[in-house]
Motif scaffolding. Sequence first.
Motif, PDB file in Angstrom:
ATOM      1  N   VAL A 219       0.838  -1.204   0.000  1.00  0.00           N
ATOM      2  CA  VAL A 219       0.000   0.000   0.000  1.00  0.00           C
ATOM      3  C   VAL A 219       0.874   1.256   0.000  1.00  0.00           C
ATOM      4  CG1 VAL A 219      -1.649   1.317   1.387  1.00  0.00           C
ATOM      5  CG2 VAL A 219      -1.991  -1.126   1.067  1.00  0.00           C
TER       6      VAL A 219
ATOM      7  N   THR B 147      -0.133   1.511  -9.246  1.00  0.00           N
ATOM      8  CA  THR B 147      -0.571   1.992  -7.931  1.00  0.00           C
ATOM      9  C   THR B 147      -1.900   1.375  -7.549  1.00  0.00           C
ATOM     10  OG1 THR B 147       0.601   4.076  -8.229  1.00  0.00           O
ATOM     11  CG2 THR B 147      -1.157   4.044  -6.593  1.00  0.00           C
TER      12      THR B 147
ATOM     13  N   ASP C 176      -1.273  -2.212  -6.576  1.00  0.00           N
ATOM     14  CA  ASP C 176      -0.650  -2.311  -5.254  1.00  0.00           C
ATOM     15  C   ASP C 176      -1.634  -2.001  -4.141  1.00  0.00           C
ATOM     16  OD1 ASP C 176       1.744  -3.101  -6.249  1.00  0.00           O
ATOM     17  OD2 ASP C 176       2.833  -1.262  -5.758  1.00  0.00           O
ATOM     18  N   LEU C 177      -2.478  -1.009  -4.335  1.00  0.00           N
ATOM     19  CA  LEU C 177      -3.447  -0.651  -3.299  1.00  0.00           C
ATOM     20  C   LEU C 177      -4.461  -1.776  -3.071  1.00  0.00           C
ATOM     21  CD1 LEU C 177      -4.107   3.112  -4.107  1.00  0.00           C
ATOM     22  CD2 LEU C 177      -2.741   2.159  -2.235  1.00  0.00           C
ATOM     23  N   TRP C 178      -4.978  -2.335  -4.148  1.00  0.00           N
ATOM     24  CA  TRP C 178      -5.957  -3.427  -3.990  1.00  0.00           C
ATOM     25  C   TRP C 178      -5.320  -4.684  -3.409  1.00  0.00           C
ATOM     26  CZ3 TRP C 178     -10.947  -3.327  -3.659  1.00  0.00           C
ATOM     27  CH2 TRP C 178     -11.669  -2.307  -4.269  1.00  0.00           C
TER      28      TRP C 178
ATOM     29  N   GLY D 294      -2.320  -5.047  -1.837  1.00  0.00           N
ATOM     30  CA  GLY D 294      -1.769  -4.807  -0.509  1.00  0.00           C
ATOM     31  C   GLY D 294      -2.846  -4.643   0.544  1.00  0.00           C
ATOM     32  N   GLY D 295      -3.900  -3.906   0.207  1.00  0.00           N
ATOM     33  CA  GLY D 295      -4.996  -3.729   1.154  1.00  0.00           C
ATOM     34  C   GLY D 295      -5.701  -5.038   1.456  1.00  0.00           C
TER      35      GLY D 295
END
Length: 78
Positions: A21, A40, A43-45, A47-48
Amino acid sequence: MKAKVGVSALVLLFLGGLWLVAAPFAVGYQPRGAAYVDATVNDLWLGGSLAAVSFVALVIYAADALRELARRGKHAEN
């Protein structure tokens, strides 16, 4: 021993998710103020999701460990 390995793995997965994230902003491949690039968003989806699932698993493990301690304490009183 088995429980320590499992908890350690969950903690590492949680930290890895947090890193995913934060990575776009910490490493700098997400330009400041620009629309999110595909990397990005990915990574956000990812990692979250990874952080959330491992956090829930850690909470479930902790609740089970507390339940086991309470059960042992109850048996010790008798």
